[in-house]
Design an enzyme around this catalytic site. Sequence first.
Site, PDB file in Angstrom:
ATOM      1  N   GLY A  39     -55.386 -19.008  -3.463  1.00 57.32           N
ATOM      2  CA  GLY A  39     -55.810 -19.457  -2.142  1.00 57.32           C
ATOM      3  C   GLY A  39     -54.844 -20.317  -1.356  1.00 57.32           C
ATOM      4  N   GLU A  93     -53.404 -27.396  -3.034  1.00 59.35           N
ATOM      5  CA  GLU A  93     -54.662 -26.669  -3.215  1.00 59.35           C
ATOM      6  C   GLU A  93     -55.179 -26.216  -1.846  1.00 59.35           C
ATOM      7  OE1 GLU A  93     -56.541 -24.871  -4.663  1.00 59.35           O
ATOM      8  OE2 GLU A  93     -58.012 -25.894  -5.914  1.00 59.35           O
ATOM      9  N   ASP A  97     -63.796 -28.566  -3.528  1.00 58.69           N
ATOM     10  CA  ASP A  97     -65.226 -28.366  -3.338  1.00 58.69           C
ATOM     11  C   ASP A  97     -65.956 -29.323  -4.287  1.00 58.69           C
ATOM     12  OD1 ASP A  97     -67.500 -26.967  -2.345  1.00 58.69           O
ATOM     13  OD2 ASP A  97     -67.436 -25.567  -4.004  1.00 58.69           O
ATOM     14  N   GLY A  99     -64.735 -30.392  -7.009  1.00 56.09           N
ATOM     15  CA  GLY A  99     -63.702 -31.237  -7.624  1.00 56.09           C
ATOM     16  C   GLY A  99     -63.496 -30.941  -9.099  1.00 56.09           C
ATOM     17  N   LEU A 102     -59.885 -29.455 -10.062  1.00 57.33           N
ATOM     18  CA  LEU A 102     -58.769 -30.404 -10.025  1.00 57.33           C
ATOM     19  C   LEU A 102     -58.954 -31.520 -11.045  1.00 57.33           C
ATOM     20  CD1 LEU A 102     -57.952 -30.629  -6.236  1.00 57.33           C
ATOM     21  CD2 LEU A 102     -56.507 -29.726  -8.059  1.00 57.33           C
TER      22      LEU A 102
HETATM   23  P1  IMP Z   1     -64.025 -26.752  -7.143  1.00 54.12           P
HETATM   24  O1  IMP Z   1     -63.472 -27.915  -6.374  1.00 54.12           O
HETATM   25  O2  IMP Z   1     -63.699 -26.800  -8.617  1.00 54.12           O
HETATM   26  O3  IMP Z   1     -65.487 -26.563  -6.903  1.00 54.12           O
HETATM   27  O4  IMP Z   1     -63.363 -25.398  -6.699  1.00 54.12           O
HETATM   28  C1  IMP Z   1     -62.567 -25.277  -5.601  1.00 54.12           C
HETATM   29  C2  IMP Z   1     -62.219 -23.825  -5.468  1.00 54.12           C
HETATM   30  O5  IMP Z   1     -63.356 -23.071  -5.083  1.00 54.12           O
HETATM   31  C3  IMP Z   1     -61.211 -23.632  -4.355  1.00 54.12           C
HETATM   32  O6  IMP Z   1     -59.895 -23.718  -4.848  1.00 54.12           O
HETATM   33  C4  IMP Z   1     -61.539 -22.261  -3.841  1.00 54.12           C
HETATM   34  O7  IMP Z   1     -60.858 -21.298  -4.614  1.00 54.12           O
HETATM   35  C5  IMP Z   1     -63.025 -22.143  -4.070  1.00 54.12           C
HETATM   36  N1  IMP Z   1     -63.797 -22.464  -2.840  1.00 54.12           N
HETATM   37  C6  IMP Z   1     -64.609 -23.510  -2.648  1.00 54.12           C
HETATM   38  N2  IMP Z   1     -65.143 -23.499  -1.418  1.00 54.12           N
HETATM   39  C7  IMP Z   1     -64.633 -22.417  -0.809  1.00 54.12           C
HETATM   40  C8  IMP Z   1     -64.793 -21.862   0.514  1.00 54.12           C
HETATM   41  O8  IMP Z   1     -65.523 -22.372   1.397  1.00 54.12           O
HETATM   42  N3  IMP Z   1     -64.083 -20.727   0.765  1.00 54.12           N
HETATM   43  C9  IMP Z   1     -63.263 -20.147  -0.143  1.00 54.12           C
HETATM   44  N4  IMP Z   1     -63.091 -20.624  -1.380  1.00 54.12           N
HETATM   45  C10 IMP Z   1     -63.764 -21.761  -1.708  1.00 54.12           C
HETATM   46 MG    MG Z   2     -58.211 -22.745  -5.010  1.00 56.85          MG
END
Ligand code: IMP
Ligand code: MG
Length: 170
Positions: A39, A93, A97, A99, A102
């Site tokens: 991404g 990144e 979202d 977290g 990370l």
């Molecule tokens: P988290 O912080 O572990 O929940 O995951 C973050 C990852 O979820 C990001 O790097 C994205 O790949 C994916 N993600 C979270 N929200 C979105 C969104 O609104 N659009 C696209 N990908 C998202």
């Molecule tokens: Mg990502």
Amino acid sequence: MNYILIDKDTIKRRVQDLGRQISNDYSDCEIHMIVLLKGSFIFASDLIRELTPNVRVEFMKLSSYDGQNSSGQIKIDQDLDCDIHNKHVLIVEDIVDTGLTLNTLLDVLHQRKPASIEICSFLDKPSRREAPVNVKYIGFAIENVFVVGYGMDYCQMWRQCPDIRVIDDH
Ligand code: IMP
Ligand code: MG
């Protein structure tokens, strides 16, 4: 409905600002940038061209064990092929979202004893946070909406869209 949340000119200006800030903070050292696939590849390619310190670019690919739902169980699909010991690491990144990704990655990378680690995320959804993560550089904080474009996807689609769009029919 499907609409533009952040247009490409606004993105460009903000990436320039981030580039200035990061260049200033790392003016006396080399940056070991870790780009998280897939991404953040467009954000990273714009950001790197706004940086004046020397930048080494490395890639990692992470996934969640249970697919779409963040579980905190992060799998490393592609690891670094360099040693980050004593290096100044900057993780790039697309969006933070929950977290969980990370938070886990930081634990893994800290064990490799870098000189420093900071995070630069293009977007942040602070209202969704489940695990603490200190994101030093943030492009834009957004509400809890699902966004695509500028490298981010829904089912591998929309990555090439130059603006950030909200899609609520996903
Ligand atoms: P988290 O912080 O572990 O929940 O995951 C973050 C990852 O979820 C990001 O790097 C994205 O790949 C994916 N993600 C979270 N929200 C979105 C969104 O609104 N659009 C696209 N990908 C998202
Ligand atoms: Mg990502």
